[in-house]
Design an enzyme around this catalytic site. Structure first.
Site, mmCIF file in Angstrom:
data_model
loop_
_atom_site.group_PDB
_atom_site.id
_atom_site.type_symbol
_atom_site.label_atom_id
_atom_site.label_comp_id
_atom_site.label_asym_id
_atom_site.label_seq_id
_atom_site.Cartn_x
_atom_site.Cartn_y
_atom_site.Cartn_z
ATOM 1 N N GLU A 184 -25.825 -9.024 -35.715
ATOM 2 C CA GLU A 184 -26.327 -9.881 -36.774
ATOM 3 C C GLU A 184 -25.820 -9.371 -38.108
ATOM 4 O O GLU A 184 -25.757 -8.158 -38.341
ATOM 5 C CB GLU A 184 -27.860 -9.907 -36.770
ATOM 6 C CG GLU A 184 -28.458 -10.534 -35.523
ATOM 7 C CD GLU A 184 -29.973 -10.558 -35.567
ATOM 8 O OE1 GLU A 184 -30.533 -10.000 -36.541
ATOM 9 O OE2 GLU A 184 -30.594 -11.123 -34.644
ATOM 10 N N HIS A 243 -13.728 -6.726 -36.226
ATOM 11 C CA HIS A 243 -14.294 -7.982 -36.714
ATOM 12 C C HIS A 243 -15.522 -8.427 -35.923
ATOM 13 O O HIS A 243 -16.239 -9.328 -36.361
ATOM 14 C CB HIS A 243 -13.234 -9.095 -36.730
ATOM 15 C CG HIS A 243 -12.823 -9.603 -35.392
ATOM 16 N ND1 HIS A 243 -11.670 -9.199 -34.757
ATOM 17 C CD2 HIS A 243 -13.393 -10.511 -34.558
ATOM 18 C CE1 HIS A 243 -11.558 -9.828 -33.599
ATOM 19 N NE2 HIS A 243 -12.591 -10.626 -33.449
ATOM 20 N N ASP A 288 -8.147 -3.238 -36.664
ATOM 21 C CA ASP A 288 -9.170 -4.121 -36.118
ATOM 22 C C ASP A 288 -9.826 -3.518 -34.879
ATOM 23 O O ASP A 288 -9.961 -4.170 -33.840
ATOM 24 C CB ASP A 288 -8.590 -5.504 -35.791
ATOM 25 C CG ASP A 288 -9.674 -6.546 -35.534
ATOM 26 O OD1 ASP A 288 -10.831 -6.286 -35.898
ATOM 27 O OD2 ASP A 288 -9.363 -7.606 -34.954
ATOM 28 N N GLY A 299 -16.114 -14.892 -28.512
ATOM 29 C CA GLY A 299 -16.952 -14.048 -27.659
ATOM 30 C C GLY A 299 -16.137 -13.124 -26.784
ATOM 31 O O GLY A 299 -16.648 -12.118 -26.291
ATOM 32 N N SER A 326 -13.480 -11.479 -27.915
ATOM 33 C CA SER A 326 -12.932 -10.413 -28.747
ATOM 34 C C SER A 326 -13.572 -9.066 -28.424
ATOM 35 O O SER A 326 -14.795 -8.949 -28.321
ATOM 36 C CB SER A 326 -13.158 -10.730 -30.225
ATOM 37 O OG SER A 326 -12.363 -11.799 -30.649
ATOM 38 N N LEU A 354 3.909 7.998 -45.884
ATOM 39 C CA LEU A 354 5.220 8.299 -46.461
ATOM 40 C C LEU A 354 5.311 7.838 -47.913
ATOM 41 O O LEU A 354 5.944 8.493 -48.739
ATOM 42 C CB LEU A 354 6.319 7.645 -45.622
ATOM 43 C CG LEU A 354 7.774 7.927 -46.015
ATOM 44 C CD1 LEU A 354 8.066 9.430 -45.958
ATOM 45 C CD2 LEU A 354 8.730 7.165 -45.099
#
Length: 362
Positions: free
Chosen positions: A56, A106, A136, A207, A209, A264
């Site tokens: 949530e 995410h 991610d 869903g 992911s 770098l």
């Protein structure tokens, strides 16, 4: 004599035929293997290691001034305010015996509450161990012991390999979809700073992911991350972060709470044809250095804007993403060899990498 000779030949042929028959009876030729018709064993082995994630986040609509404006207080009975939180669905993969769960950044970013559902229906809260927005990825730790870690493939995936995705599409519960690997090394998709995706045609939906992409042996080959779509739904192209890269990032998140990357300090892009002609190069294999950050490892090594980076540690550099990934996979203090083309000749330089801070250059 001719009859005896003919008889002898016939006997010899018969003996050879009999010998061949006996040989093949003892050494039968390999029979074709039946086609694989089910992945049930691979799925059964993997399901306990894939979890559903429910989180949530604060509803940004509540920050609108209208809900806090006293001028509208008389209308509060006629206006229904938005829900205080928004629910988010995702999936995750248990990666070690301590129960750490690897998922996408995410899926859990800006969350106030994270709840995990195991494959057997048990539910448990979880806490964030570390976040890496640039790749991610995120690692969670549930308040539950005795969890089963997923086996991780130690071989490189290949285009054409059969793969299966396990996740929680649309919150309907654990589900499995199947396809093949369509491509490797996909980048420049705008999904993250560091991109090196496996492309598949496996059906992926909201869903999924953070869920598992496994091979036919039930081994983890990737973390399901995104789809390419012009409609918002599945259109036959989906992407996953390779398991080996994801696991290396997870180890940093578990150990340090963040990812330690080499830095770098240069800006670069792929060499265009007209730029290669300008520099007198026969091909476009190289990266044009367009900027060098002051006091950076690149500056201290002697890199200059206008150099063409040809190789790092004798490995040809084809894309800026490849160079960025190569540098980031090294640690601060590591030395790398840079081969550049400068004013008509090849020059070798040595750079000692520093620690990368968020959103810096390569």
């Amino acid at each position: 004599m001719r009859q005896l000779a003919a008889y002898g030949i016939a006997v010899a042929i018969g003996l050879l035929a009999a010998g061949a028959y006996l040989f093949f009876m003892k050494h039968p030729t390999s029979q074709p293997q039946p086609a694989l018709t089910s992945f049930a064993d691979a799925v059964e082995q993997t399901l306990p290691s894939v979890v559903n994630i429910y989180s949530e986040e604060p509803n940004p609509a509540l920050s609108d001034a209208i809900w806090n404006n006293p001028l509208f207080s008389n209308y509060s009975k006629n206006i229904t305010p938005p829900e205080p939180t928004l629910s988010r669905l995702g999936s995750g993969v248990i990666i070690d015996k301590q129960g750490h769960i690897l998922t996408n950044y995410h899926v859990v970013k800006s969350t106030e509450l994270i709840r995990i559902m195991l494959s057997d229906g048990r539910e448990t809260p979880a806490e964030i161990v570390g976040l890496d927005s640039e790749a991610d990825l995120a690692v969670l730790k549930p308040k539950q012991d005795g969890l089963q870690a997923i086996p991780v493939s130690q071989s490189q995936p290949r285009v054409g390999d059969i793969v299966l995705a396990i996740g929680n599409p649309f919150g309907v519960g654990q589900a499995v979809t199947q396809g093949i690997i369509s491509g490797l090394g996909r980048s420049n998709l705008g999904l993250a700073t560091y991109e090196n995706y496996i492309q598949t045609d496996v059906a992926i939906n909201p869903g999924n992911s953070g869920g598992a992409l496994i091979n036919a042996k039930g081994e983890l080959v990737g973390i399901v991350t995104a789809v390419f779509s012009t409609t918002g739904g599945y259109q036959g192209i989906s992407f996953a972060i390779p398991a080996q890269s994801a696991m290396a990032i997870a180890q940093d998140l578990i150990q340090y709470g963040r990812v330690i990357r080499g830095y770098l300090g240069v800006e670069m892009h792929e060499l265009a044809r007209h730029e290669a002609d300008f520099f007198g190069l026969t091909d476009t294999n190289g990266l044009l250095i367009t900027g060098v950050q002051p006091d950076s490892p690149g500056s201290k090594a002697g890199l200059e804007a206008g150099d063409v980076l040809l190789m790092i540690n004798d490995m040809p550099m084809r894309t800026s993403q490849q160079a960025r990934d190569f540098v980031s996979h090294n640690k601060p203090g590591d030395q790398i060899k840079l081969t550049v083309f400068r004013r008509g000749q090849s020059v070798n330089l040595t750079a000692t990498l520093q620690q990368r801070a968020g959103n810096e250059g390569d």
